[in-house]
Design an enzyme around this catalytic site. Structure first.
Site, mmCIF file in Angstrom:
data_model
loop_
_atom_site.group_PDB
_atom_site.id
_atom_site.type_symbol
_atom_site.label_atom_id
_atom_site.label_comp_id
_atom_site.label_asym_id
_atom_site.label_seq_id
_atom_site.Cartn_x
_atom_site.Cartn_y
_atom_site.Cartn_z
ATOM 1 N N SER A 144 0.358 -33.483 -22.006
ATOM 2 C CA SER A 144 -0.395 -32.302 -21.619
ATOM 3 C C SER A 144 -0.227 -31.228 -22.675
ATOM 4 O O SER A 144 0.774 -31.211 -23.411
ATOM 5 C CB SER A 144 0.113 -31.792 -20.264
ATOM 6 O OG SER A 144 -0.422 -30.525 -19.951
ATOM 7 N N TYR A 157 6.709 -29.203 -13.659
ATOM 8 C CA TYR A 157 5.750 -30.005 -14.414
ATOM 9 C C TYR A 157 5.872 -29.739 -15.916
ATOM 10 O O TYR A 157 5.922 -30.675 -16.726
ATOM 11 C CB TYR A 157 4.337 -29.690 -13.930
ATOM 12 C CG TYR A 157 3.246 -30.459 -14.642
ATOM 13 C CD1 TYR A 157 2.956 -31.779 -14.297
ATOM 14 C CD2 TYR A 157 2.496 -29.872 -15.665
ATOM 15 C CE1 TYR A 157 1.960 -32.488 -14.949
ATOM 16 C CE2 TYR A 157 1.501 -30.577 -16.319
ATOM 17 C CZ TYR A 157 1.235 -31.876 -15.957
ATOM 18 O OH TYR A 157 0.246 -32.572 -16.612
#
Length: 341
Positions: A144, A157
């Site tokens: 990401s 996360y």
């Protein structure tokens, strides 16, 4: 067991029952891979396998909690027994909790970390234990932009994605040291319209949303499939991923200020009033939820940057053509100016 006739090989996708993982499963099957899907939800697993078989490829579901390394090893054994040697392993499984760090339950934080980080570790280990002795295979980590820049309200996360990046670089150097031909890649994603924003455990006032601009999960899936076919160690997907990573490298203080100012409101959709699904942090949510979330009305189905990295020769030719045209126009303009003197 050998791969089916005409197959590119056997691929495993963790978290392949929904969201980006589901889109990756379908895209790989469309391109000729046989696909084994590892996830917890039985309904989503069945739906994913049905899509694979509808595309003429062999599909297989293995109910698996990727945070359990023994379960991942057992799943890999089943895949090789029933489908054949694993040639591609895509780590994508994730879960999440939205809220400020200090108000997040420690058990929730640890659970998200076990899935989002140790799930990748367990998948990578299972894949490499089978690929390294054969001296072939490819592991793709779905990363990401948040592996490079942390944002508020998603500490678990972001920390996991940062950890995956360091872990992957460490393992890659070991493979290189040992002259292994096994490949290891990381594909960093932008904000995607997936179901995670409907079943994430959230303490936010409004409905969670991916930070705009939002892309459809197929944009990320096509990038992963392209890397599977044209291996690269690192790939950034989407214009904002590039902006986020490069911008953070240029000035972390500016990024800190900007995210402190906009990061709370940017992750909440006050205009979305759909009921949240039960959180999938500890248990799967019943039903087959597919690849898309609730943001189809504002999600982009294409990305010029992603098109360029998946069509490098064409993009380079276009760039050269535009450059030549610009030089010609500049030359003509300069000639006109000289002619008027």
């Amino acid at each position: 067991m050998a791969a089916a006739y005409g197959s590119k090989g056997v691929a495993v996708v963790t978290g392949g029952s929904a969201g980006l993982g589901r889109a990756i499963v379908v895209e790989l099957a469309r391109r000729g891979w046989d696909v084994a899907v590892l996830a917890r939800g039985e309904d989503g697993l069945a739906g994913a396998v049905a899509e694979v078989t509808a595309l003429g490829r062999r599909g297989m579901s293995v109910p698996t909690d990727v945070s359990d390394h023994r379960a991942v090893e057992a799943a890999a054994d089943r895949v090789e027994e029933e489908l054949g040697p694993i040639e591609l392993w895509v780590n994508d499984a994730m879960t999440g909790v939205f809220g400020e760090f200090l108000t997040t339950d420690p058990d929730d934080f640890e659970r998200a970390t076990r899935v989002d980080y140790l799930g990748f570790v367990n998948g990578t280990r299972a894949a490499l234990r089978r690929m390294v002795p054969r001296d072939r295979g490819h592991v793709i980590q779905v990363g990401s932009a948040l592996a490079h820049r942390g944002i508020p309200l998603q500490a678990a996360y972001c920390a996991s994605k940062h950890a995956i990046k360091g872990f992957t670089e460490s393992v890659l150097t070991e493979l290189l040291h040992n002259h292994s031909r096994v490949l290891l890649s990381e594909v960093d994603m932008p904000a995607l319209n997936t179901i995670q924003f409907n079943w994430v455990k959230s303490a936010l006032q409004h409905h969670p949303q991916p930070v705009p601009p939002i892309y459809q999960p197929e944009v990320g899936a096509r990038a992963v499939a392209h890397v599977a076919e044209h291996p690269r160690r690192r790939t950034w997907v989407g214009e904002m991923t590039v902006v986020t990573i490069v911008g953070n490298r240029l000035s972390t203080r500016v990024a800190d200020w900007y995210l402190a100012k906009t990061g709370y409101s940017g992750q909440q959709a006050a205009d979305k009033h759909e009921r949240m699904l039960p959180a999938n942090l500890y248990e799967p949510v019943p039903g087959d939820h597919g690849a898309h979330g609730i943001f189809d009305d504002r999600a982009h189905g294409t990305s010029p940057q992603t098109w360029a990295i998946t069509h490098r020769a064409t993009a380079a030719a276009i760039g050269l053509g535009l450059g030549a045209a610009a030089i010609t126009l500049l030359g003509a303009g300069a000639g006109a100016v000289r002619g008027r003197r």
